[in-house]
Design a protein around this motif. Structure first.
Motif, PDB file in Angstrom:
ATOM      1  N   THR A 136       0.845  -1.190   0.000  1.00  0.00           N
ATOM      2  CA  THR A 136       0.000   0.000   0.000  1.00  0.00           C
ATOM      3  C   THR A 136       0.883   1.243   0.000  1.00  0.00           C
ATOM      4  O   THR A 136       1.699   1.440   0.916  1.00  0.00           O
ATOM      5  CB  THR A 136      -0.924   0.026   1.223  1.00  0.00           C
ATOM      6  N   VAL A 137       0.724   2.062  -1.043  1.00  0.00           N
ATOM      7  CA  VAL A 137       1.517   3.269  -1.206  1.00  0.00           C
ATOM      8  C   VAL A 137       0.574   4.469  -1.214  1.00  0.00           C
ATOM      9  O   VAL A 137      -0.375   4.515  -2.010  1.00  0.00           O
ATOM     10  CB  VAL A 137       2.336   3.239  -2.515  1.00  0.00           C
ATOM     11  N   VAL A 164       1.425   3.543 -13.076  1.00  0.00           N
ATOM     12  CA  VAL A 164       1.175   2.418 -12.165  1.00  0.00           C
ATOM     13  C   VAL A 164       0.050   1.496 -12.631  1.00  0.00           C
ATOM     14  O   VAL A 164      -0.050   0.364 -12.156  1.00  0.00           O
ATOM     15  CB  VAL A 164       0.851   2.926 -10.744  1.00  0.00           C
ATOM     16  N   GLY A 165      -0.802   1.952 -13.526  1.00  0.00           N
ATOM     17  CA  GLY A 165      -1.995   1.180 -13.881  1.00  0.00           C
ATOM     18  C   GLY A 165      -1.939   0.529 -15.230  1.00  0.00           C
ATOM     19  O   GLY A 165      -2.943   0.497 -15.947  1.00  0.00           O
ATOM     20  N   LEU A 202      -2.062  -3.254  -9.927  1.00  0.00           N
ATOM     21  CA  LEU A 202      -3.049  -2.625  -9.051  1.00  0.00           C
ATOM     22  C   LEU A 202      -4.151  -3.628  -8.749  1.00  0.00           C
ATOM     23  O   LEU A 202      -4.665  -4.291  -9.648  1.00  0.00           O
ATOM     24  CB  LEU A 202      -3.630  -1.374  -9.695  1.00  0.00           C
ATOM     25  N   SER A 203      -4.498  -3.742  -7.470  1.00  0.00           N
ATOM     26  CA  SER A 203      -5.431  -4.801  -7.079  1.00  0.00           C
ATOM     27  C   SER A 203      -6.893  -4.375  -7.142  1.00  0.00           C
ATOM     28  O   SER A 203      -7.780  -5.193  -6.927  1.00  0.00           O
ATOM     29  CB  SER A 203      -5.103  -5.288  -5.665  1.00  0.00           C
ATOM     30  N   GLY A 204      -7.169  -3.109  -7.405  1.00  0.00           N
ATOM     31  CA  GLY A 204      -8.558  -2.658  -7.458  1.00  0.00           C
ATOM     32  C   GLY A 204      -8.627  -1.227  -7.953  1.00  0.00           C
ATOM     33  O   GLY A 204      -7.625  -0.646  -8.386  1.00  0.00           O
ATOM     34  N   LEU A 251      -2.610   3.673  -3.323  1.00  0.00           N
ATOM     35  CA  LEU A 251      -2.399   2.710  -4.392  1.00  0.00           C
ATOM     36  C   LEU A 251      -2.104   1.363  -3.750  1.00  0.00           C
ATOM     37  O   LEU A 251      -1.113   1.221  -3.022  1.00  0.00           O
ATOM     38  CB  LEU A 251      -1.232   3.129  -5.288  1.00  0.00           C
ATOM     39  N   VAL A 252      -2.949   0.381  -3.986  1.00  0.00           N
ATOM     40  CA  VAL A 252      -2.762  -0.952  -3.415  1.00  0.00           C
ATOM     41  C   VAL A 252      -2.320  -1.884  -4.534  1.00  0.00           C
ATOM     42  O   VAL A 252      -3.073  -2.163  -5.465  1.00  0.00           O
ATOM     43  CB  VAL A 252      -4.054  -1.465  -2.748  1.00  0.00           C
TER      44      VAL A 252
END
Length: 263
Positions: free
Chosen positions: A63-64, A87-88, A112-114, A131-132
């Protein structure tokens, strides 16, 4: 929200934007530790579950917390979408590095998890978001793997998890090659026809391939994977009760292993 020097990188570039469009805050967490994936098999009329070994781990999370800034609303919006482009990525995971100061750098494939739900601060003209990331393979690996003789795997000392994804380079291979992990008994074997035009047989235990080549640890050459045998659950180098990694190897003039510690 305190700005800190980020220990996280994406594709080797600091997650703190070098151009100053966004920064990582002190609310960022250390990587979560992967949970062992324990199979649970019940048998009628028997108490408990079968004592099956744990061989794999679940994905982990990182988690950022980031803050995006801009000189105007339009610039802020542009900077936000630039961060999302970093990141995505869609279509493939990204390589994240974790480089604690003074410690060994490690890396993992993440995604990215969600969905990302940004918070907009109108008067400050900034956006805050968490950001997870999900570590899809469940492990971090040393950024720089070690190359070592199969008879001395001391470079792997300190790895808290079994070491996976090793490359095995066999120089002047014979027709039967065997590399056995001492602690677990897991065995990689190759039993085929040696190709005289090549001096190396390289086994990629992650990709389940065996390749004849003339370069050290080369993975391009003549594929001979049909003669390769690897356990269905994969192959790992496992520490014994004293934390020592050992394998027994035979089938060539010299056998070397390239691998990094796993976390």
């Amino acid at each position: 929200m305190t700005e800190v020097a980020s220990e996280y990188y994406i594709g080797g570039v600091p997650l703190d934007d070098p151009a100053g469009r966004w920064f990582v805050t002190s609310e960022t967490l250390l990587p979560a530790v992967s949970a062992p994936r324990a199979p649970s098999v019940t048998v009628p009329y028997r108490s408990g579950v079968l004592p099956l070994p744990t061989r794999t781990v679940d994905p982990f999370q990182v988690t950022v917390k980031v803050v995006v800034q801009g000189a105007s609303r339009a610039v802020l919006d542009r900077n936000w979408h630039a961060l999302m482009a970093r990141v995505g990525r869609v279509g493939a995971p990204v390589m994240m590095q974790h480089r604690p100061p003074g410690a060994t750098g490690r890396q993992a494939l993440v995604r990215l998890s969600g969905s990302v739900e940004p918070t907009f601060y109108y008067h400050e003209n900034m956006i805050e978001a968490s950001l997870v990331f999900e570590g899809v393979e469940g492990v971090w690996r040393d950024e720089q793997p070690a190359t070592m003789a199969a008879s001395d795997l001391s470079a792997l000392s300190g790895s808290p998890l079994p070491v996976t994804g090793a490359l095995i380079d066999v120089t002047s291979p014979t027709g039967v090659i065997t590399v056995r992990d001492t602690a677990s008994g897991g065995t990689v074997s190759w039993n085929g026809t040696v190709q005289a035009a090549y001096s190396h047989l390289v086994i990629d235990t992650a990709a389940y391939t065996a390749t004849f080549t003339n370069t050290d640890f080369g993975t391009s050459g003549k594929d001979w994977s049909g003669s390769l045998s690897i356990p269905p659950y994969g192959w790992a180098i496992t520490a014994d009760s004293g934390g020592v990694f050992r394998v027994s190897a035979s089938g060539g003039q010299s056998i070397r292993i390239r691998a990094g510690r796993c976390y």
